[in-house]
Scaffold this active site. Structure first.
Site, mmCIF file in Angstrom:
data_model
loop_
_atom_site.group_PDB
_atom_site.id
_atom_site.type_symbol
_atom_site.label_atom_id
_atom_site.label_comp_id
_atom_site.label_asym_id
_atom_site.label_seq_id
_atom_site.Cartn_x
_atom_site.Cartn_y
_atom_site.Cartn_z
ATOM 1 N N CYS A 172 -46.636 18.069 -23.707
ATOM 2 C CA CYS A 172 -47.474 19.019 -22.909
ATOM 3 C C CYS A 172 -48.357 19.656 -23.871
ATOM 4 O O CYS A 172 -49.212 19.000 -24.430
ATOM 5 C CB CYS A 172 -46.683 19.962 -21.918
ATOM 6 S SG CYS A 172 -47.462 21.163 -21.203
ATOM 7 N N ASP A 190 -50.692 13.303 -12.703
ATOM 8 C CA ASP A 190 -50.691 14.533 -13.523
ATOM 9 C C ASP A 190 -51.907 15.330 -13.180
ATOM 10 O O ASP A 190 -52.938 14.926 -13.408
ATOM 11 C CB ASP A 190 -50.536 14.040 -14.955
ATOM 12 C CG ASP A 190 -50.288 15.346 -15.722
ATOM 13 O OD1 ASP A 190 -50.520 16.636 -15.301
ATOM 14 O OD2 ASP A 190 -50.147 15.198 -17.017
ATOM 15 N N HIS A 250 -46.864 15.353 -14.226
ATOM 16 C CA HIS A 250 -46.681 16.182 -15.536
ATOM 17 C C HIS A 250 -45.295 16.297 -15.716
ATOM 18 O O HIS A 250 -44.587 16.482 -14.990
ATOM 19 C CB HIS A 250 -47.402 17.382 -15.368
ATOM 20 C CG HIS A 250 -47.775 18.040 -16.776
ATOM 21 N ND1 HIS A 250 -48.521 17.598 -17.623
ATOM 22 C CD2 HIS A 250 -47.072 19.085 -17.305
ATOM 23 C CE1 HIS A 250 -48.250 18.317 -18.708
ATOM 24 N NE2 HIS A 250 -47.715 19.321 -18.624
#
Length: 230
Positions: A120, A168, A199
């Protein structure tokens, strides 16, 4: 278990969670956190890399903002706090990269090679590490804010592995396409997109975890690191 290692900087100390052999022949891997700090997921990820034969070290990225941040991404109220910290960290990303450069140098004093894996926010930082730090290889899981970094990018010759979830929302199809198109020009870069994954698909013990994507991504990561750091 909390932080168990300290990196001394010119103006303070950055604590880390570290696991694995400190033998000089053991390659080191820096594990870069998500926006939720060095929490249970990141510590477990660090331990798994250690079990795979690496000295794994997860630094507290937010130490200049609020040392020791540990947030649970499953708790709705944690996201707002995490996003604010990530924004502030990103506002001074050069300082963050400079802090990591000290960690890389410290690990190089003992270990044969040094790699980096990020998730991330950490996926973006790992990509920046690939571009700007003295690491031998880098892995980025669903890094956010990658596309702007592609403009006028001077790609290094060291290897990069990038994992993206096809669904995502933080990396929509047009962004994935831009990343894949640019990195296709770099023989040392490998971009993999996983269908049915969003994600944070590799976040351990989380509602976002997608085994069909996380398992092959992690296996590819371990093999990639063993190949380029071993």
């Amino acid at each position: 278990m909390g932080f168990n290692e300290v990196v001394k900087l010119s103006d303070g100390e950055m604590k880390c969670y570290a696991s694995g052999s400190q033998d000089e022949s053991t390659p080191a891997v820096i594990v870069i956190q998500e926006i939720f700090g060095v929490n249970a997921n990141i510590r477990a990820t660090t331990d798994r890399l250690a079990a795979a034969g690496f000295r794994a070290v997860a630094p507290d990225l937010f130490w200049r903002l609020r040392p020791g941040v540990v947030l649970d991404p499953e708790q709705p109220d944690a996201r707002a706090e995490a996003m604010q910290l990530a924004q502030r960290y990103g506002d001074d990303i050069d300082q963050g990269i400079a802090d990591l450069a000290v960690l890389v140098a410290a690990l190089r004093e003992r270990h044969s090679k040094v790699g980096m894996v990020g998730y991330c926010l950490g996926g973006r930082v790992a990509f920046l590490g690939w571009l700007r730090l003295d690491v031998d290889a880098a892995v980025s899981y669903y890094g956010v804010g990658i596309a702007p970094l592609l403009e006028d990018m001077d790609a290094p010759e060291k290897p990069l592995l990038m994992h993206l979830g096809a669904d995502d929302p933080l990396n929509p199809p047009q962004v994935q396409g831009a990343i894949a198109e640019r990195l296709a020009r770099e023989a040392q870069a490998d971009v993999r997109v996983y269908e049915g994954a969003g994600h944070a698909f590799a976040r351990l013990a989380a509602s976002t975890y997608v085994e069909s994507a996380a398992k092959p991504a992690d296996e590819a990561t371990y093999q990639f690191l063993q190949t380029h750091l071993g």
